[in-house]
Write a protein that holds these residues in place. Structure first.
Motif, PDB file in Angstrom:
ATOM      1  N   ASP A 161       6.227   4.158  -7.937  1.00 51.03           N
ATOM      2  CA  ASP A 161       4.964   3.459  -8.165  1.00 51.03           C
ATOM      3  C   ASP A 161       3.859   4.098  -7.328  1.00 51.03           C
ATOM      4  O   ASP A 161       4.103   5.027  -6.540  1.00 51.03           O
ATOM      5  CB  ASP A 161       5.108   1.975  -7.826  1.00 51.03           C
ATOM      6  N   ILE A 162       2.637   3.585  -7.466  1.00 47.55           N
ATOM      7  CA  ILE A 162       1.505   4.119  -6.722  1.00 47.55           C
ATOM      8  C   ILE A 162       0.791   2.978  -5.996  1.00 47.55           C
ATOM      9  O   ILE A 162       1.077   1.797  -6.204  1.00 47.55           O
ATOM     10  CB  ILE A 162       0.508   4.846  -7.646  1.00 47.55           C
ATOM     11  N   GLY A 163      -0.147   3.387  -5.124  1.00 53.53           N
ATOM     12  CA  GLY A 163      -0.963   2.397  -4.437  1.00 53.53           C
ATOM     13  C   GLY A 163      -0.133   1.498  -3.547  1.00 53.53           C
ATOM     14  O   GLY A 163       0.848   1.915  -2.905  1.00 53.53           O
ATOM     15  N   VAL A 164      -0.532   0.248  -3.518  1.00 51.01           N
ATOM     16  CA  VAL A 164       0.159  -0.701  -2.650  1.00 51.01           C
ATOM     17  C   VAL A 164       1.614  -0.881  -3.070  1.00 51.01           C
ATOM     18  O   VAL A 164       2.474  -1.179  -2.245  1.00 51.01           O
ATOM     19  CB  VAL A 164      -0.595  -2.051  -2.642  1.00 51.01           C
ATOM     20  N   ALA A 167       3.496   1.614  -1.053  1.00 50.21           N
ATOM     21  CA  ALA A 167       3.307   1.624   0.405  1.00 50.21           C
ATOM     22  C   ALA A 167       4.573   1.060   1.056  1.00 50.21           C
ATOM     23  O   ALA A 167       4.911  -0.111   0.876  1.00 50.21           O
ATOM     24  CB  ALA A 167       2.086   0.794   0.786  1.00 50.21           C
ATOM     25  N   LEU A 168       5.262   1.900   1.796  1.00 49.70           N
ATOM     26  CA  LEU A 168       6.579   1.525   2.329  1.00 49.70           C
ATOM     27  C   LEU A 168       6.509   1.137   3.800  1.00 49.70           C
ATOM     28  O   LEU A 168       5.787   1.737   4.598  1.00 49.70           O
ATOM     29  CB  LEU A 168       7.555   2.691   2.142  1.00 49.70           C
ATOM     30  N   ILE A 169       7.288   0.132   4.122  1.00 48.35           N
ATOM     31  CA  ILE A 169       7.472  -0.313   5.517  1.00 48.35           C
ATOM     32  C   ILE A 169       8.956  -0.198   5.834  1.00 48.35           C
ATOM     33  O   ILE A 169       9.804  -0.694   5.074  1.00 48.35           O
ATOM     34  CB  ILE A 169       6.986  -1.762   5.703  1.00 48.35           C
ATOM     35  N   TYR A 170       9.267   0.478   6.954  1.00 48.54           N
ATOM     36  CA  TYR A 170      10.660   0.724   7.319  1.00 48.54           C
ATOM     37  C   TYR A 170      11.066  -0.157   8.498  1.00 48.54           C
ATOM     38  O   TYR A 170      10.256  -0.494   9.368  1.00 48.54           O
ATOM     39  CB  TYR A 170      10.873   2.194   7.700  1.00 48.54           C
ATOM     40  N   ARG A 171      12.353  -0.470   8.528  1.00 49.11           N
ATOM     41  CA  ARG A 171      12.927  -1.170   9.681  1.00 49.11           C
ATOM     42  C   ARG A 171      14.420  -0.827   9.748  1.00 49.11           C
ATOM     43  O   ARG A 171      15.041  -0.479   8.746  1.00 49.11           O
ATOM     44  CB  ARG A 171      12.721  -2.676   9.575  1.00 49.11           C
ATOM     45  N   ILE A 172      14.966  -0.919  10.983  1.00 46.40           N
ATOM     46  CA  ILE A 172      16.415  -0.721  11.160  1.00 46.40           C
ATOM     47  C   ILE A 172      16.993  -1.932  11.868  1.00 46.40           C
ATOM     48  O   ILE A 172      16.264  -2.771  12.431  1.00 46.40           O
ATOM     49  CB  ILE A 172      16.716   0.558  11.972  1.00 46.40           C
ATOM     50  N   ASP A 173      18.314  -2.001  11.801  1.00 51.08           N
ATOM     51  CA  ASP A 173      18.983  -3.110  12.481  1.00 51.08           C
ATOM     52  C   ASP A 173      18.605  -3.114  13.962  1.00 51.08           C
ATOM     53  O   ASP A 173      18.528  -2.056  14.602  1.00 51.08           O
ATOM     54  CB  ASP A 173      20.497  -2.973  12.333  1.00 51.08           C
TER      55      ASP A 173
END
Length: 614
Positions: A161-164, A167-173
């Motif tokens: 996809d494009i735009g928002v 828009a990726l947000i990452y997290r780990i344990d």
């Protein structure tokens, strides 16, 4: 000028619509719509007929049609109500990839008269693709000697996809040893790293397992995960290092197979095998990189492999790692950005989008014969195309500039009798050096119009015929020609204003022009027959010629004595040769036929008189 408006909100809305419509009509004439991807079949897009100023009743008679180059039947128009609707599944990612703008360009064409409208339908993105990591499990080897704040690059997830929505947000344990760091560098590339927060102790924990999660910004949000398997090793405590984190190079798209792109160099402070380095593409490696490039594991040279094509891909991002040969291998990483430079290697293409053939020879100057589009996959001047037409008459090209379109129009009047088919050559040339050209031949057939009347081979026909010619004899043949085609050139013959008596004597073959006699000719009645013949083609154009038939006399009449008896007195001393009496003899023939009979008769009279004298 002051303008007062007292209407309510509805009236204000109407005024705004009218102003928008006027602005559109005064502008380029291109209509814009938008539609969400994955919209169901039949979804309303716009009232295209109304917005283009077309009446519903004229859509079918004017051959209303919609063309979309390369996009099949994604959109369709209901000819009953003039509504543009979704006809089949629209996948924005399949249509435009990661492009920020995505539109379907439609050409709306109507005939009688020919009009072309350009309609742009923007395809809007929906959050229909979750983030995807290159691998489901990622193995990472870390020496226990690595100090805190050491960074380990991770492959981020990709979202179609494009735009928002992308828009990726990452997290780990949550854990005490590792943290995530996401930042954008000066090259506008998103960098994802695993940061060591606390020194590792292999004797306590030999392997760490963390779940890396990526959430996009869509609503509802979609999620992707990868399992990080971190193995802690001993010994080799220095990793190879490149002198740059990002390298930028350029290569011409026509570079020969094996052309050197860049020679990378990484250093390792360790000695012996722990400092020996092997270069490789960091996995996973995209098929496009493997197809185009190869790396020498010992020298770090990256060379071309196979054929490059700017029009297919003009930028490659290559991740390279340098791994030492220690018992506990350590790795350094860099990114090579390879920009492919365009050359003029594509021939311009010519497409006929509308063609009106054949053409009537009485077509008006300015009539549109064809709509032509030209294109070139190259970029810059290499992709700028001009089109020309030979020969230059009786047609010419008119540039429409919009989207490289041309109209081929009639420049001067046509004459089918002079040329039935015009063989034209379209040539499209780009602005490259050397210039590349593409050609297309068009054969324009000219349809006949009845623009030529019949013409007799002679203005007057003369014929001399003996009066005893047999009945049904072909006396003469008139001939008229017409250069037109078909019925326009088919000539029939007839008498024009003919005398009733002549019509009884002569007959005319309406197809061949043969004139024959159907009754006997009589020189003593008519010596010359005069008649007018009319030639007419299948469309009613006419010509006339005169025919004069002269009848020749034959000796077909005996002399006639106008008296039955003669009584006279003659003195006995009458001298020989003296005239006793005049006898009137008449012969209807002429010329020698009459003179010869009179001579014989006068010779007998003296002879008889001498005998009587004896």
């Amino acid at each position: 000028m002051l303008f007062s408006w007292r209407g309510g909100p509805g009236a204000q809305s109407l005024l705004l619509s009218l102003l928008l419509l006027a602005a559109w009509k005064a502008g380029s004439g291109q209509v814009h719509y938008s539609v969400l991807e994955e919209a169901k079949h039949g979804t309303f897009v716009g009232r295209i007929a109304q917005d283009l100023g077309l009446e519903l009743a004229e859509l079918v008679p004017r051959l209303f049609r919609v063309a979309s180059k390369g996009h099949g039947d994604l959109l369709e128009v209901n000819l009953q109500n003039g509504i543009l609707f979704v006809n089949s599944r629209i996948d924005r990612e399949e249509l435009c990839g990661r492009s920020a703008e995505c539109s379907i360009h439609l050409e709306v064409i109507v005939d009688r008269p020919l009009q072309v409208f350009h309609v742009e339908v923007e395809v809007k993105d929906i959050n229909d693709n979750p983030p995807v990591f290159p691998e489901r499990k990622k193995k990472i080897i870390i020496a226990e000697s690595r100090p805190p704040e050491t960074r380990f690059p991770l492959d981020g997830a990709s979202d179609a996809d494009i735009g928002v929505n992308s828009a990726l947000i990452y997290r780990i344990d949550p854990n005490e040893y590792f943290a995530l760091d996401t930042q954008n560098n000066r090259e506008q590339m998103s960098s994802l790293s695993l940061v060591l927060r606390k020194s590792l102790d292999r004797e306590q924990i030999q392997e760490h397992s963390l779940l890396l999660t990526a959430n996009d910004g869509g609503k509802p949000e979609l999620t992707g995960t990868v399992q990080l398997l971190i193995t802690v090793l001993d010994v080799n405590d220095n990793a190879p290092e490149f002198d740059q984190y990002i390298y930028k190079v350029t290569v011409l798209e026509n570079a020969f197979n094996g052309t050197l792109v860049i020679k990378l160099n990484a250093t390792d402070l360790d000695d012996g095998t722990n400092g020996d380095i092997i270069y490789s593409f960091r996995k996973p490696v995209s098929p496009a990189v493997l197809h185009a490039f190869i790396i020498n594991p010992n020298s770090g040279e990256i060379r071309t492999r196979g054929k490059l094509d700017f029009e297919e891909k003009n930028l490659y991002e290559i991740s390279v790692e340098a791994i030492d040969k220690g018992n506990i291998p350590m790795a350094g990483h860099c990114t090579v950005l390879v920009e492919i430079l365009d050359i003029n290697d594509n021939i311009p293409e010519i497409t006929i989008t509308s063609l009106s053939l054949p053409v009537r020879e009485d077509a008006q100057v300015g009539t549109v014969i064809a709509l032509i589009s030209v294109s070139d996959r190259d970029s810059g001047a290499n992709g700028q195309v001009t089109c020309s037409l030979t020969p230059h008459v009786p047609f010419k090209l008119v540039s429409r500039t919009l989207n490289n379109y041309y109209k081929m129009v009639l420049q001067s009047p046509l004459d089918r009798e002079e040329e039935v088919v015009h063989h034209l050559l379209l040539t499209a040339s780009d602005g490259g050096n050397p210039v590349h050209s593409g050609t297309l031949r068009i054969h324009v057939q000219v349809v006949d119009a009845n623009d030529n009347p019949p013409a007799f081979t002679q203005a007057q026909y003369h014929m001399s015929v003996p009066e005893n010619v047999p009945l049904g004899t072909q006396l003469l043949m008139v001939k008229a020609t017409d250069p037109d085609e078909g019925a326009n050139g088919e000539v029939t013959y007839s008498f024009h204003n003919i005398d009733h008596k002549i019509a009884q004597i002569f007959q005319l073959n309406s197809y061949t022009g043969e004139i024959s006699n159907k009754e006997a000719l009589d020189f003593e009645e008519y010596k010359i027959y005069s008649m007018e013949i009319q030639a007419q083609d299948g469309a009613g154009l006419m010509a006339r010629a005169k025919v004069l038939v002269k009848v020749l006399d034959i000796n077909d009449n005996a002399p006639e004595v106008t008296m039955t008896s003669v009584t006279t007195s003659v003195p006995e001393d009458f001298p020989p040769g003296a005239i006793i009496a005049l006898i009137s003899v008449h012969d209807q023939d002429s010329g020698d036929n009459e003179d010869f009979l009179m001579f014989i008769f006068m010779a007998i009279i003296p002879f008889l008189w001498v005998e009587n004298g004896d």
